[in-house]
Motif scaffolding. Structure first.
Motif, PDB file in Angstrom:
ATOM      1  N   ASN A   1       0.821  -1.228   0.000  1.00 50.45           N
ATOM      2  CA  ASN A   1       0.000   0.000   0.000  1.00 50.45           C
ATOM      3  C   ASN A   1       0.844   1.263   0.000  1.00 50.45           C
ATOM      4  N   GLY A   2       2.147   1.118   0.071  1.00 49.29           N
ATOM      5  CA  GLY A   2       3.028   2.296   0.071  1.00 49.29           C
ATOM      6  C   GLY A   2       3.243   2.811  -1.343  1.00 49.29           C
ATOM      7  N   GLN A   3       4.004   3.888  -1.458  1.00 51.11           N
ATOM      8  CA  GLN A   3       4.212   4.545  -2.761  1.00 51.11           C
ATOM      9  C   GLN A   3       4.788   3.588  -3.800  1.00 51.11           C
ATOM     10  N   LEU A   4       5.883   2.924  -3.433  1.00 56.04           N
ATOM     11  CA  LEU A   4       6.535   2.039  -4.409  1.00 56.04           C
ATOM     12  C   LEU A   4       5.717   0.776  -4.633  1.00 56.04           C
ATOM     13  N   GLY A   5       5.155   0.234  -3.538  1.00 53.22           N
ATOM     14  CA  GLY A   5       4.342  -0.980  -3.642  1.00 53.22           C
ATOM     15  C   GLY A   5       3.212  -0.807  -4.652  1.00 53.22           C
TER      16      GLY A   5
ATOM     17  N   THR B   1       0.684  -7.577  -0.274  1.00 51.42           N
ATOM     18  CA  THR B   1       0.373  -7.620   1.166  1.00 51.42           C
ATOM     19  C   THR B   1       0.851  -6.332   1.821  1.00 51.42           C
ATOM     20  N   ASP B   2       0.165  -5.935   2.876  1.00 49.08           N
ATOM     21  CA  ASP B   2       0.675  -4.859   3.729  1.00 49.08           C
ATOM     22  C   ASP B   2       0.588  -5.355   5.170  1.00 49.08           C
ATOM     23  N   VAL B   3       0.864  -4.462   6.108  1.00 47.83           N
ATOM     24  CA  VAL B   3       1.046  -4.915   7.491  1.00 47.83           C
ATOM     25  C   VAL B   3      -0.149  -5.704   8.043  1.00 47.83           C
TER      26      VAL B   3
ATOM     27  N   LEU C   1       0.368  -9.276   6.268  1.00 47.78           N
ATOM     28  CA  LEU C   1       1.644  -9.914   6.590  1.00 47.78           C
ATOM     29  C   LEU C   1       2.552  -8.867   7.235  1.00 47.78           C
ATOM     30  N   ASP C   2       2.702  -9.005   8.563  1.00 46.93           N
ATOM     31  CA  ASP C   2       3.583  -8.103   9.296  1.00 46.93           C
ATOM     32  C   ASP C   2       5.001  -8.671   9.166  1.00 46.93           C
ATOM     33  N   ILE C   3       5.852  -7.978   8.439  1.00 44.00           N
ATOM     34  CA  ILE C   3       7.177  -8.545   8.138  1.00 44.00           C
ATOM     35  C   ILE C   3       8.058  -8.701   9.379  1.00 44.00           C
ATOM     36  N   THR C   4       7.660  -8.074  10.495  1.00 43.62           N
ATOM     37  CA  THR C   4       8.470  -8.195  11.716  1.00 43.62           C
ATOM     38  C   THR C   4       8.150  -9.480  12.490  1.00 43.62           C
TER      39      THR C   4
ATOM     40  N   HIS D   1       9.874   1.547   7.698  1.00 44.27           N
ATOM     41  CA  HIS D   1       9.501   2.667   8.561  1.00 44.27           C
ATOM     42  C   HIS D   1      10.191   3.871   7.936  1.00 44.27           C
ATOM     43  N   THR D   2       9.443   4.644   7.126  1.00 39.33           N
ATOM     44  CA  THR D   2      10.063   5.693   6.303  1.00 39.33           C
ATOM     45  C   THR D   2       9.999   7.085   6.947  1.00 39.33           C
ATOM     46  N   ALA D   3       9.348   7.181   8.116  1.00 40.76           N
ATOM     47  CA  ALA D   3       9.258   8.499   8.779  1.00 40.76           C
ATOM     48  C   ALA D   3      10.595   8.755   9.489  1.00 40.76           C
TER      49      ALA D   3
ATOM     50  N   GLN E   1      15.322  -5.904  -1.942  1.00 40.61           N
ATOM     51  CA  GLN E   1      15.264  -5.046  -0.759  1.00 40.61           C
ATOM     52  C   GLN E   1      15.512  -3.602  -1.198  1.00 40.61           C
ATOM     53  N   ILE E   2      14.573  -2.720  -0.892  1.00 33.35           N
ATOM     54  CA  ILE E   2      14.746  -1.315  -1.270  1.00 33.35           C
ATOM     55  C   ILE E   2      15.457  -0.594  -0.124  1.00 33.35           C
ATOM     56  N   SER E   3      16.502   0.139  -0.475  1.00 31.75           N
ATOM     57  CA  SER E   3      17.238   0.858   0.564  1.00 31.75           C
ATOM     58  C   SER E   3      17.385   2.339   0.188  1.00 31.75           C
TER      59      SER E   3
ATOM     60  N   ALA F   1      18.933   7.162  12.771  1.00 33.86           N
ATOM     61  CA  ALA F   1      18.336   5.863  13.119  1.00 33.86           C
ATOM     62  C   ALA F   1      17.792   5.193  11.852  1.00 33.86           C
ATOM     63  N   TYR F   2      17.150   5.986  11.013  1.00 26.11           N
ATOM     64  CA  TYR F   2      16.611   5.437   9.751  1.00 26.11           C
ATOM     65  C   TYR F   2      17.732   4.825   8.914  1.00 26.11           C
ATOM     66  N   GLY F   3      18.806   5.577   8.701  1.00 22.96           N
ATOM     67  CA  GLY F   3      19.930   5.101   7.888  1.00 22.96           C
ATOM     68  C   GLY F   3      20.595   3.868   8.491  1.00 22.96           C
TER      69      GLY F   3
ATOM     70  N   THR G   1      19.297   1.635  10.592  1.00 23.22           N
ATOM     71  CA  THR G   1      18.441   0.446  10.567  1.00 23.22           C
ATOM     72  C   THR G   1      18.291  -0.081   9.136  1.00 23.22           C
ATOM     73  N   LYS G   2      18.255   0.819   8.163  1.00 25.22           N
ATOM     74  CA  LYS G   2      18.164   0.372   6.763  1.00 25.22           C
ATOM     75  C   LYS G   2      19.451  -0.360   6.363  1.00 25.22           C
ATOM     76  N   LEU G   3      20.596   0.132   6.831  1.00 24.14           N
ATOM     77  CA  LEU G   3      21.856  -0.551   6.501  1.00 24.14           C
ATOM     78  C   LEU G   3      21.895  -1.945   7.128  1.00 24.14           C
TER      79      LEU G   3
ATOM     80  N   TRP H   1      14.820  10.485  -2.248  1.00 22.33           N
ATOM     81  CA  TRP H   1      13.862  11.572  -2.545  1.00 22.33           C
ATOM     82  C   TRP H   1      12.703  11.045  -3.401  1.00 22.33           C
ATOM     83  N   LEU H   2      12.081   9.987  -2.910  1.00 18.02           N
ATOM     84  CA  LEU H   2      11.075   9.252  -3.688  1.00 18.02           C
ATOM     85  C   LEU H   2       9.688   9.901  -3.613  1.00 18.02           C
ATOM     86  N   TYR H   3       8.994   9.934  -4.739  1.00 21.24           N
ATOM     87  CA  TYR H   3       7.603  10.380  -4.736  1.00 21.24           C
ATOM     88  C   TYR H   3       6.798   9.499  -5.687  1.00 21.24           C
TER      89      TYR H   3
HETATM   90  N1  LIG Z   1      10.124   7.830   0.569  1.00 19.57           N
HETATM   91  C1  LIG Z   1      11.374   8.165   0.293  1.00 19.57           C
HETATM   92  O1  LIG Z   1      11.703   9.337   0.072  1.00 19.57           O
HETATM   93  C2  LIG Z   1      12.434   7.095   0.220  1.00 19.57           C
HETATM   94  C3  LIG Z   1      13.754   7.480  -0.023  1.00 19.57           C
HETATM   95  C4  LIG Z   1      14.742   6.498  -0.094  1.00 19.57           C
HETATM   96  C5  LIG Z   1      14.402   5.167   0.081  1.00 19.57           C
HETATM   97  N2  LIG Z   1      13.119   4.829   0.328  1.00 19.57           N
HETATM   98  C6  LIG Z   1      12.803   3.405   0.515  1.00 19.57           C
HETATM   99  O2  LIG Z   1      11.931   3.021  -0.527  1.00 19.57           O
HETATM  100  C7  LIG Z   1      11.049   1.992  -0.059  1.00 19.57           C
HETATM  101  C8  LIG Z   1       9.628   2.361  -0.401  1.00 19.57           C
HETATM  102  O3  LIG Z   1       9.336   3.608   0.222  1.00 19.57           O
HETATM  103  P1  LIG Z   1       7.874   4.254   0.130  1.00 19.57           P
HETATM  104  O4  LIG Z   1       8.044   5.724   0.125  1.00 19.57           O
HETATM  105  O5  LIG Z   1       7.103   3.562  -0.926  1.00 19.57           O
HETATM  106  O6  LIG Z   1       7.316   3.820   1.575  1.00 19.57           O
HETATM  107  P2  LIG Z   1       5.882   4.096   2.189  1.00 19.57           P
HETATM  108  O7  LIG Z   1       5.008   4.810   1.224  1.00 19.57           O
HETATM  109  O8  LIG Z   1       6.096   4.669   3.556  1.00 19.57           O
HETATM  110  O9  LIG Z   1       5.294   2.623   2.331  1.00 19.57           O
HETATM  111  C9  LIG Z   1       5.781   1.694   3.251  1.00 19.57           C
HETATM  112  C10 LIG Z   1       4.685   0.677   3.477  1.00 19.57           C
HETATM  113  O10 LIG Z   1       5.171  -0.309   4.394  1.00 19.57           O
HETATM  114  C11 LIG Z   1       4.120  -0.609   5.305  1.00 19.57           C
HETATM  115  N3  LIG Z   1       4.625  -1.215   6.526  1.00 19.57           N
HETATM  116  C12 LIG Z   1       5.094  -0.586   7.636  1.00 19.57           C
HETATM  117  N4  LIG Z   1       5.415  -1.497   8.580  1.00 19.57           N
HETATM  118  C13 LIG Z   1       5.145  -2.720   8.063  1.00 19.57           C
HETATM  119  C14 LIG Z   1       5.262  -4.043   8.556  1.00 19.57           C
HETATM  120  N5  LIG Z   1       5.705  -4.297   9.795  1.00 19.57           N
HETATM  121  N6  LIG Z   1       4.898  -5.064   7.738  1.00 19.57           N
HETATM  122  C15 LIG Z   1       4.415  -4.827   6.498  1.00 19.57           C
HETATM  123  N7  LIG Z   1       4.281  -3.591   5.982  1.00 19.57           N
HETATM  124  C16 LIG Z   1       4.641  -2.545   6.753  1.00 19.57           C
HETATM  125  C17 LIG Z   1       3.482   0.741   5.532  1.00 19.57           C
HETATM  126  O11 LIG Z   1       2.228   0.620   6.144  1.00 19.57           O
HETATM  127  P3  LIG Z   1       1.715   1.815   7.116  1.00 19.57           P
HETATM  128  O12 LIG Z   1       1.625   3.028   6.251  1.00 19.57           O
HETATM  129  O13 LIG Z   1       0.415   1.304   7.595  1.00 19.57           O
HETATM  130  O14 LIG Z   1       2.762   1.966   8.177  1.00 19.57           O
HETATM  131  C18 LIG Z   1       3.412   1.280   4.108  1.00 19.57           C
HETATM  132  O15 LIG Z   1       2.266   0.822   3.429  1.00 19.57           O
HETATM  133  C19 LIG Z   1      11.354   1.827   1.425  1.00 19.57           C
HETATM  134  O16 LIG Z   1      12.244   0.758   1.595  1.00 19.57           O
HETATM  135  C20 LIG Z   1      12.065   3.117   1.805  1.00 19.57           C
HETATM  136  O17 LIG Z   1      12.955   2.931   2.885  1.00 19.57           O
HETATM  137  C21 LIG Z   1      12.120   5.758   0.399  1.00 19.57           C
END
Ligand SMILES: NC(=O)c1ccc[n+]([C@@H]2O[C@H](COP(=O)([O-])OP(=O)(O)OC[C@H]3O[C@@H](n4cnc5c(N)ncnc54)[C@H](OP(=O)(O)O)[C@@H]3O)[C@@H](O)[C@H]2O)c1
Length: 280
Positions: free
Chosen positions: A9-13, A30-32, A35-38, A61-63, A98-100, A124-126, A128-130, A150-152
């Motif tokens: 349900n996220g941007q890339l998904g 799937t989303d959380v 399937l909760d990936i944790t 966790h992109t916040a 794996q997207i990083s 913390a974000y960087g 944990t992603k590493l 800088w994804l949109y």
């Molecule tokens: N956005 C950026 O600017 C950016 C930049 C560089 C890299 N990236 C990487 O690109 C990838 C895609 O980013 P995005 O912007 O598409 O992310 P996003 O829109 O924040 O989507 C992430 C999705 O993961 C879900 N999620 C969170 N916790 C989960 C869990 N435990 N199990 C299953 N799903 C879970 C979220 O659900 P909830 O919304 O309900 O939490 C959300 O639907 C990520 O790996 C991110 O680190 C993003």
């Protein structure tokens, strides 16, 4: 082919699902809530039952600022989640994407950062992603790690924030001393699917082409949308945030250049397409 998408349900998904439409593949989005990936037991059970051949992990966790105060949660989602997926994928013979992120670097480079440069995350974000990247590499040899920045796309992002602020303000301040490359999920998803099609394993940088600051990015958004707002450049110090931002986050898509070819577009071209889509 059976492809599992996590964080669907996220941007890339969402964009990956869109680009897979019409292809001869079975997609399991799937989303959380599905399937909760944790949750290691749930992940192992899911893979045993569904037996995907590829998992594309778009969950994270992109916040970035929240990750500073939610360290445990950030580790669970950004590191343990990919660990669970990589191991479960290995057990059923599946590949993992794996997207990083550019945040695995410290932002002190003076020229575009390539895949062979040393990581040194400052947030913390960087961090944990590493750790997520390391788990994936250690647990499944059939990996694609794709770092973007800088994804949109279809979701909350800087472009939408600027449009909404621009409509409600006469003047805005936007930081001018952090540079990077805005990247559309359209370009990123195309690259991800091409890597999978070609079984081109490894670590890749994938951003659009070109360089700008957040200020330049905002100015271009308002130019393209025709929103009349005065944008004033400011420094990072004038706009303090909990997480340290990389000053220089320009990634070079070096591995793409050397292997499959870099099919990403200039950031302004991709942004134009995105804004035209938003305006429809
Ligand atoms: N956005 C950026 O600017 C950016 C930049 C560089 C890299 N990236 C990487 O690109 C990838 C895609 O980013 P995005 O912007 O598409 O992310 P996003 O829109 O924040 O989507 C992430 C999705 O993961 C879900 N999620 C969170 N916790 C989960 C869990 N435990 N199990 C299953 N799903 C879970 C979220 O659900 P909830 O919304 O309900 O939490 C959300 O639907 C990520 O790996 C991110 O680190 C993003």
């Amino acid at each position: 082919m059976k492809i599992l998408i996590t964080g669907a349900n996220g941007q890339l998904g969402r964009e990956i699902q869109k680009q897979l439409k019409g292809r001869d593949v079975e997609v399991i989005p799937t989303d959380v809530q599905d399937l909760d990936i944790t949750d290691v037991l749930a992940v192992n059970k899911f893979f045993e039952e569904k037996r995907p051949e590829v998992v594309i992990n778009c969950a994270a966790h992109t916040a970035v600022d929240k990750c500073e105060e939610q360290y445990d949660l950030a580790y669970k989602i950004n590191a343990i989640g990919p660990k669970n997926l990589a191991a479960a994928a290995y057990n059923v013979g599946a590949e993992i994407v794996q997207i990083s992120t550019d945040y695995v670097f410290d932002g002190e480079a003076k020229s575009p950062i390539c895949e062979f440069d040393e990581e040194n995350p400052q947030s913390a974000y960087g961090k944990t992603k590493l750790e997520g990247e390391k788990f994936v590499k250690a647990l499944n040899p059939k990996y694609y790690i794709v770092r973007t920045a800088w994804l949109y796309g279809d979701g909350n992002n800087f472009v939408k924030t600027m449009i909404s602020l621009g409509k409600n303000h006469d003047e805005l301040k936007v930081v001018h001393d952090q540079v990077g490359t805005p990247t559309s999920t359209v370009d990123l998803a195309r690259v991800v699917l091409k890597l999978v099609d070609e079984k081109n394993y490894g670590t890749f940088h994938c951003t659009c082409k070109g360089v700008c600051s957040w200020y330049d990015f905002a100015v271009e958004i308002f130019r393209l949308t025709g929103i009349d707002v005065k944008v004033n450049p400011c420094t990072t110090e004038e706009f303090p945030r909990p997480a340290k931002r990389p000053k220089y986050s320009v990634l070079r898509n070096y591995m793409l250049e050397l292997t499959t070819g870099d099919i990403t577009r200039d950031w302004k071209e991709s942004l134009k397409e995105y804004i035209e889509l938003l305006q429809k």
